[in-house]
Enzyme design. Structure first.
Site, PDB file in Angstrom:
ATOM      1  N   ARG A 108     -54.069  20.552-121.493  1.00  0.00           N
ATOM      2  CA  ARG A 108     -55.468  20.443-121.090  1.00  0.00           C
ATOM      3  C   ARG A 108     -56.272  19.477-121.952  1.00  0.00           C
ATOM      4  O   ARG A 108     -56.894  18.553-121.446  1.00  0.00           O
ATOM      5  CB  ARG A 108     -56.147  21.823-121.141  1.00  0.00           C
TER       6      ARG A 108
ATOM      7  N   HIS B  65     -51.825  20.360-109.545  1.00  0.00           N
ATOM      8  CA  HIS B  65     -52.718  20.930-110.568  1.00  0.00           C
ATOM      9  C   HIS B  65     -53.341  22.220-110.044  1.00  0.00           C
ATOM     10  O   HIS B  65     -54.411  22.200-109.416  1.00  0.00           O
ATOM     11  CB  HIS B  65     -53.809  19.914-110.909  1.00  0.00           C
TER      12      HIS B  65
ATOM     13  N   TYR C 222     -68.974  14.315 -99.807  1.00  0.00           N
ATOM     14  CA  TYR C 222     -69.840  13.177 -99.516  1.00  0.00           C
ATOM     15  C   TYR C 222     -69.330  11.877-100.128  1.00  0.00           C
ATOM     16  O   TYR C 222     -69.790  10.805 -99.756  1.00  0.00           O
ATOM     17  CB  TYR C 222     -71.257  13.434-100.040  1.00  0.00           C
TER      18      TYR C 222
END
Length: 767
Positions: free
Chosen positions: A38, A84, A128
């Site tokens: 991470r 993931h 969007y």
């Protein structure tokens, strides 16, 4: 058959272990997962797993720099579903950062739509926005299909994902990285790619290159938002040598002439990772709180570029002083901490120097080169095997056709046949050379290729093409074999590949030019309100009731002034508008007034209690001009006192500063400037005591020490003087008397003293 209810339930198996071990093992597992998967980037490609998976998923979606865009929701969804298994919001945030030009020095994602801005606004929802990879991402992925890196199964074993990307350029240092793990963190600034490639090539040429020589090629970070690095070069070198340090960065500004003597400051670049909206808020707060009095207004006139307008309080303001104050009090100057904590070979976290990080990158590039070369050799060997079969076909075409036409199992027959040269082919072409005689059996691969050959391939020109292809592949294979056998040739090839990247993204390109400049910091001066005041003479007048005013110019102090009925003169002295006026109160507090802020002298003035928090029942003991570097003798009516430096009595607020600590019924008696070497004290009992000034300690605040001992009454006055010049006072007739023989009154501090000499003032005051 027995009922299920009659079957006894299996008893649970219980295990016991110490709580510390159970928690420790599980927390260690979590910590390792956070560190490895991470927070920390890989030193080879500079990516964390989430970024690597995003770019790999985008490549699998065939998103090229010249192709169309795809909805970000689709990209984050595919990344989450295939590689993931975490929240899509976290994946989208990571992808959006790769597309932000104010965060990434060299963006790896080309975004279309609202991906956030430098004001700190968040990107629009993933449904969007659209995205595709950039040309630099293609450079990171170049050669990934040529077994240049290892692959591993994805989280559910359905697919494979790359362990690391080939990375044709040092992305870790080019784009930087930041992350917080368990017990460790990383924070790496972005750098200029042209300089990094020069540094990598220098390291290839000299593996033992000195850190200072490497820093000469890579002088410091290159932030995407520009700015000016004002960190000391020695500190930068030390930070790169140890992997830990900080870079002080300031905004870039310039003076814009408005004509007729007017001007304003325009900030065009701000420090890295400073949100412009929060910076504007902070500057507005400084104006409201008057922490930077030289600044009158701030306006944000930014469009696509940064344009913050700073308006000075007056034309006479010094621009460097104004910016120095802003650098000290706002995010126009910030520090970027360097903590080069990375994963070496994707396994071991380590705080590395600049040299070690570059070494990890070029070592990775060498491994990629070797693996790609070996992969190409394997491909050539496979192709040469097929070409040999094709050439045998052309040499023995009639027999091959006969086998294919009449044999029941042509593949087995072709493999079993012992092939030799059938005949010399007549040709009119001078450049044509018949291939040498080939004998032996065909392999299964060759037999399969011959059977799959099209009839149109049997023409004579195809034979020429096969011979040319074979010769070219043989030559290429020889070159690859020589490359794999020669480390020097490998490093030379790596240098050439880096040169190719440098030509595309070097300093001569718009993307590659250095954005962050270097400069000396200079001294950031704290600007006070007094520095803005124009210096003019004034006459300060304060009445008995505490009404104060400042008349312009130095008027004659002997001229009678007007006061309110029942009031009269108390203090009058010449000063200047830039002076600080000390007001000593009976409660032991000192208050500070500014000469320029005093009310004008046309009227009766204003009560000083409106300017400072002086209680109504507290008298004013003294009013005097403050002077830097002076020593003051303060004393209470109880006879206690001490010496205090003038800098210690300045008050920053209206509430004043408590300097003299007083008991019940005790008040401040006096405050006198010290000069000379001797103190003279007179009590209400008219006894005078003279002792050395050195016996009075210097303090910052407190009760002080006993100056004179009294049986009844208290201290009336005190003064300091030079013993050799004698003690002076004015007699009742107004004449100045000086006494040089002071043996009668001399003693040690805290003695009672002797009666004052004949002619000493009746009010028990030396002045």
């Amino acid at each position: 058959m027995a009922d299920e209810d009659d079957i006894p339930a299996a008893e649970p198996v219980l295990t016991t272990e110490p709580l510390s071990r159970a928690i420790g093992e599980r927390y260690l597992t979590y910590a390792l997962s956070t560190i490895m998967h991470r927070a920390l980037p890989d030193a080879r490609d500079g990516l964390k797993p989430v970024h690597r998976r995003i770019l790999w998923a985008m490549r699998r979606l065939r998103l090229s720099p010249t192709g169309g865009f795809l909805k970000s929701a689709k990209i984050s969804g595919d990344t989450m579903g295939d590689f993931h298994p975490h929240g899509d919001a976290a994946i989208y945030d990571a992808m959006a950062r790769l597309a932000q030009p104010f965060n990434m020095r060299y963006p790896l994602v080309d975004g279309q739509g609202n991906f956030g801005n430098i004001d700190g606004d968040n990107p629009a929802a993933s449904r969007y926005t659209e995205a595709r990879i950039t040309a630099l991402t293609e450079a990171l992925l170049e050669g990934i299909d040529e077994t240049s890196v290892d692959f591993r199964p994805n989280y559910d074993g359905r697919l494979e994902e790359p362990v690391v990307l080939p990375a044709a350029f040092p992305n870790l240092l080019a784009n930087g990285s930041s992350g917080i793990a368990v017990g460790m963190a990383t924070n790496i600034p972005p750098h200029n790619l042209d300089e990094l490639i020069q540094g990598a090539q220098a390291l290839i040429a000299d593996p033992d290159i000195a850190d200072d020589a490497l820093t000469a090629l890579i002088p410091g970070p290159d932030f995407p938002t520009g700015g000016v690095i004002v960190e000391d070069p020695a500190s930068i070198r030390e930070a790169y040598r140890t992997g830990r340090g900080a870079f002080r960065t300031r905004a870039k500004w310039q003076i814009e002439d408005l004509g007729r003597g007017g001007w304003q400051i325009v900030v065009t670049e701000i420090p890295f990772q400073v949100a412009k909206s929060k910076l504007i808020e902070r500057l507005a707060e400084l104006i409201n709180l008057k922490k930077v009095p030289l600044l009158a207004d701030v306006r944000d006139e930014s469009a696509d570029d940064i344009r913050i307008v700073l308006e000075p309080r007056s034309r006479t303001v010094d621009a460097d002083q104004l910016m120095g104050a802003l650098f000290r009090n706002s995010e126009l100057e910030s520090r970027f901490s360097l903590n080069m904590n990375v994963l070496i070979d994707g396994k071991v976290p380590k705080v590395c120097s600049l040299k070690e990080v570059l070494r990890a990158f070029i070592d990775h590039r060498r491994e990629v080169l070797q693996r790609r070369s070996q992969h190409r050799m394997d491909k050539i060997d496979a192709r040469l095997e097929i070409l040999e079969g094709f050439l045998i076909t052309f040499l023995n075409l009639d027999r091959v056709i006969d086998i294919i036409r009449y044999d029941e199992d042509p593949k087995r027959a072709l493999m079993a046949e012992r092939w030799g040269k059938k005949h010399k082919r007549a040709t009119d072409e001078k450049d044509y050379k018949s291939p040498p005689e080939q004998k032996g059996e065909l392999s299964e691969v060759q037999a399969e290729a011959i059977l799959n050959m099209r009839l149109r391939s049997l023409r004579r020109l195809e034979e020429l093409e096969l011979v040319a292809e074979r010769d070219a592949l043989v030559a290429e294979r020889a070159g690859l074999a020589a490359l794999l056998a020669d480390p020097a040739a490998q490093w030379a090839r790596i240098g050439e590949e880096l040169d190719t990247v440098r030509k595309l993204y070097g300093k001569h390109t718009e993307l590659g030019r250095r954005r962050t400049a270097f400069a000396e910091a200079g001294e950031a001066v704290e600007i006070s309100a007094e520095s803005m005041i124009e210096r003019e003479p004034i006459t300060v007048i304060c009445s008995q009731m505490g009404w104060i005013r400042a008349m312009k110019g130095h008027v004659d102090l002997s001229v009678e002034q007007k006061f309110k009925d029942g009031d009269g003169p108390r203090f009058a002295f010449h000063a200047e508008t830039t002076d600080k006026i000390l007001l000593v109160a009976a409660n032991g507090r000192f208050y500070t007034l500014i000469g320029a802020n005093l009310p004008g002298g046309r009227g009766m003035g204003e009560p000083v209690r409106l300017m400072v928090d002086l209680p109504n029942d507290t008298a004013i003991v003294d009013l005097m001009i403050w002077r830097a570097g002076e020593k003051l003798l303060v004393a209470s009516t109880a006879g206690d006192g001490f010496v205090v430096a003038s800098e210690e009595v300045l008050a920053q607020t209206k509430a004043g500063k408590q300097v003299l600590t007083l008991g019940d019924g005790v008040k401040t008696a006096l405050c006198r400037r010290t000069h000379g070497d001797t103190v003279a004290v007179v009590g209400e009992n008219r006894k005078v005591l003279v002792f050395p000034l050195i016996q009075v300690p210097e303090m910052t605040k407190g009760k002080g020490v006993r100056l004179q001992k009294y049986k009844d009454g208290g201290l009336s006055d005190a003064i300091t003087f030079t013993k050799s010049e004698g003690l002076s006072w004015k007699d009742p007739a107004g004449r100045t008397r000086t006494e040089t023989d002071l043996r009668l009154w001399e003693g040690n501090r805290a003695a009672t003293g002797a009666m004052a000499p004949r002619g000493f003032p009746r009010d028990n005051k030396f002045t």
